[in-house]
Design a protein around this motif. Structure first.
Motif, PDB file in Angstrom:
ATOM      1  N   UNK A 139      34.230   2.617  16.894  1.00 15.64           N
ATOM      2  CA  UNK A 139      34.000   3.976  16.441  1.00 15.64           C
ATOM      3  C   UNK A 139      34.792   4.347  15.204  1.00 15.64           C
ATOM      4  N   UNK A 140      34.732   5.634  14.844  1.00 19.03           N
ATOM      5  CA  UNK A 140      35.361   6.139  13.626  1.00 19.03           C
ATOM      6  C   UNK A 140      36.137   7.416  13.939  1.00 19.03           C
ATOM      7  N   UNK A 141      36.697   8.004  12.898  1.00 19.25           N
ATOM      8  CA  UNK A 141      37.377   9.298  13.002  1.00 19.25           C
ATOM      9  C   UNK A 141      36.421  10.444  12.697  1.00 19.25           C
ATOM     10  N   UNK A 142      35.144  10.184  12.864  1.00 25.82           N
ATOM     11  CA  UNK A 142      34.134  11.196  12.613  1.00 25.82           C
ATOM     12  C   UNK A 142      33.288  10.925  11.397  1.00 25.82           C
ATOM     13  N   UNK A 143      33.708   9.971  10.571  1.00 22.92           N
ATOM     14  CA  UNK A 143      32.948   9.593   9.386  1.00 22.92           C
ATOM     15  C   UNK A 143      31.957   8.492   9.678  1.00 22.92           C
TER      16      UNK A 143
ATOM     17  N   UNK B  19      37.820  11.814   3.687  1.00 26.67           N
ATOM     18  CA  UNK B  19      39.014  11.021   3.426  1.00 26.67           C
ATOM     19  C   UNK B  19      38.959   9.737   4.239  1.00 26.67           C
ATOM     20  N   UNK B  20      39.864   8.831   3.929  1.00 25.83           N
ATOM     21  CA  UNK B  20      40.002   7.576   4.667  1.00 25.83           C
ATOM     22  C   UNK B  20      41.416   7.516   5.206  1.00 25.83           C
ATOM     23  N   UNK B  21      41.568   7.408   6.524  1.00 28.11           N
ATOM     24  CA  UNK B  21      42.886   7.441   7.145  1.00 28.11           C
ATOM     25  C   UNK B  21      43.166   6.185   7.961  1.00 28.11           C
ATOM     26  N   UNK B  22      44.446   5.794   7.979  1.00 31.52           N
ATOM     27  CA  UNK B  22      44.898   4.737   8.867  1.00 31.52           C
ATOM     28  C   UNK B  22      44.552   5.113  10.307  1.00 31.52           C
ATOM     29  N   UNK B  23      44.069   4.115  11.059  1.00 27.34           N
ATOM     30  CA  UNK B  23      43.521   4.393  12.384  1.00 27.34           C
ATOM     31  C   UNK B  23      44.066   3.403  13.403  1.00 27.34           C
TER      32      UNK B  23
ATOM     33  N   UNK C   6      44.954   6.615   3.535  1.00 28.69           N
ATOM     34  CA  UNK C   6      45.925   5.688   4.106  1.00 28.69           C
ATOM     35  C   UNK C   6      45.183   4.545   4.771  1.00 28.69           C
ATOM     36  N   UNK C   7      45.890   3.443   4.995  1.00 29.05           N
ATOM     37  CA  UNK C   7      45.306   2.277   5.653  1.00 29.05           C
ATOM     38  C   UNK C   7      46.376   1.577   6.471  1.00 29.05           C
ATOM     39  N   UNK C   8      46.029   1.147   7.668  1.00 32.40           N
ATOM     40  CA  UNK C   8      46.925   0.372   8.518  1.00 32.40           C
ATOM     41  C   UNK C   8      46.535  -1.096   8.443  1.00 32.40           C
ATOM     42  N   UNK C   9      47.521  -1.958   8.169  1.00 33.53           N
ATOM     43  CA  UNK C   9      47.248  -3.383   7.980  1.00 33.53           C
ATOM     44  C   UNK C   9      47.838  -4.265   9.059  1.00 33.53           C
ATOM     45  N   UNK C  10      48.898  -3.789   9.753  1.00 34.59           N
ATOM     46  CA  UNK C  10      49.555  -4.621  10.741  1.00 34.59           C
ATOM     47  C   UNK C  10      50.098  -3.803  11.894  1.00 34.59           C
ATOM     48  N   UNK C  11      50.212  -4.445  13.076  1.00 37.33           N
ATOM     49  CA  UNK C  11      50.777  -3.802  14.260  1.00 37.33           C
ATOM     50  C   UNK C  11      51.534  -4.858  15.061  1.00 37.33           C
ATOM     51  N   UNK C  12      52.714  -4.482  15.602  1.00 39.25           N
ATOM     52  CA  UNK C  12      53.445  -5.406  16.457  1.00 39.25           C
ATOM     53  C   UNK C  12      53.246  -5.047  17.925  1.00 39.25           C
TER      54      UNK C  12
END
Length: 318
Positions: free
Chosen positions: A14-18, A43-47, A65-71
């Protein structure tokens, strides 16, 4: 849209509504991060996708914003545009709280990867914006990891031992090579290539590194590559007759079980995802025989598509 595969079953996250979203990383708990358009595609947001919940991680005040990594602790890294300026900074999210990690003195920075200890790597412009260097954030302190003698470098992944990989330009800036940084000892290693330019995209706990190499500058073919100890292995050398016509062009990731994923292309221009196991890879021997490996070409074009988007979104290497 962002998709999670559990075995061969795809789930639309899914998306943030976009209208669009895409996923870039996943941790051991199955938490997925990436980016999504908000309602009205404004807009485009880290999710963060946490099971069936889609969470807007927000920004540093800008619109993108953009999220690229998660621990495995759920800490997320990426980048965000900051308030009032067309400038993006490396960003750490703890829950939905966004922290500006800063730069090496230049305008822009990008965080790409975070390990279990919360150590972050990425890229930052240096003072004067004359170059971009691989960067290590220990907390909010930005440390310049340096280059292989040239102007630019970029770090894309870090493991729990503090080994980071990416690419750095050599003296003269005509060639860039896959690069290994030891953040504990501040050492830099040129990993080499199978003939031309190369870049490392990921490193696992045992120090196996994957990425790609060109055979002759940027004019030759790009081949997915494994660096394993003293061996530089063209993954295409592992294909048997059933893989005829396919070129494994890029290896994007490797897990701690030595399973490698990436993208392959055939003479008709079709792009598919591939998975290959390198568990028995030699550390000093020449390129091994194909029988040593198991190879799977999967019709998951979306993974290749996501990989191409990632190349667009991440900062230029060298």
């Amino acid at each position: 849209g962002a998709t999670l595969w559990n075995g061969s079953t795809p789930t639309n996250l899914g998306t943030l509504g976009g209208s669009t979203s895409y996923a870039l990383n996943i941790n051991d708990a199955g938490q997925v991060v990436g980016t999504s358009q908000t309602s009205g595609n404004a807009a485009q947001h880290a999710t963060l996708w946490n099971g069936t919940t889609t969470i807007d991680l927000g920004t540093l005040g800008g619109t993108t914003s953009q999220a690229s990594g998660i621990n495995n602790a759920g800490q997320v890294v990426g980048y965000s545009f900051i308030t009032g300026l067309a400038t993006n900074h490396a960003t750490l999210w703890n829950g939905t709280s966004a922290t500006d990690l800063g730069t090496l003195g230049g305008l822009n920075s990008y965080a790409q990867s975070i390990n279990s200890g919360g150590k972050v790597v990425g890229t930052s412009q240096i003072t004067g914006n004359t170059a971009q260097h691989a960067t290590f954030w220990n907390g909010t302190t930005a440390i310049d990891l340096g280059t292989l003698g040239g102007t630019n470098s970029s770090a894309l992944s870090i493991n729990d031992s503090g080994l980071a990989v990416g690419a750095g330009s050599l003296i003269g800036n005509t060639v860039s090579h896959a690069t290994l940084w030891n953040t504990s000892t501040s050492s830099i290693t040129d990993l080499g290539s199978v003939g031309g330019f190369s870049r490392a995209n990921d490193i696992n706990a045992s120090g196996q590194v994957v990425g790609y190499s060109f055979f002759s500058g940027f004019s030759g073919q790009q081949h997915a590559t494994l660096w394993n100890g003293g061996a530089i292995i063209d993954l295409n050398s592992l294909l048997d007759a059933s893989g005829a016509g396919w070129i494994l062009s890029n290896a994007w990731g490797i897990n701690d079980s030595s399973q490698i994923v990436g993208e392959a292309i055939n003479p008709f221009g079709e792009t598919h995802a591939f998975m290959i196991s390198a568990a028995a890879a030699p550390v000093t021997a020449p390129i091994p025989e194909p029988e040593t490996y198991a190879m799977l070409l999967a019709g998951l074009g979306l993974l290749g598509s996501a990989a191409r988007r990632r190349k667009i979104k991440e900062p230029a290497t060298t």
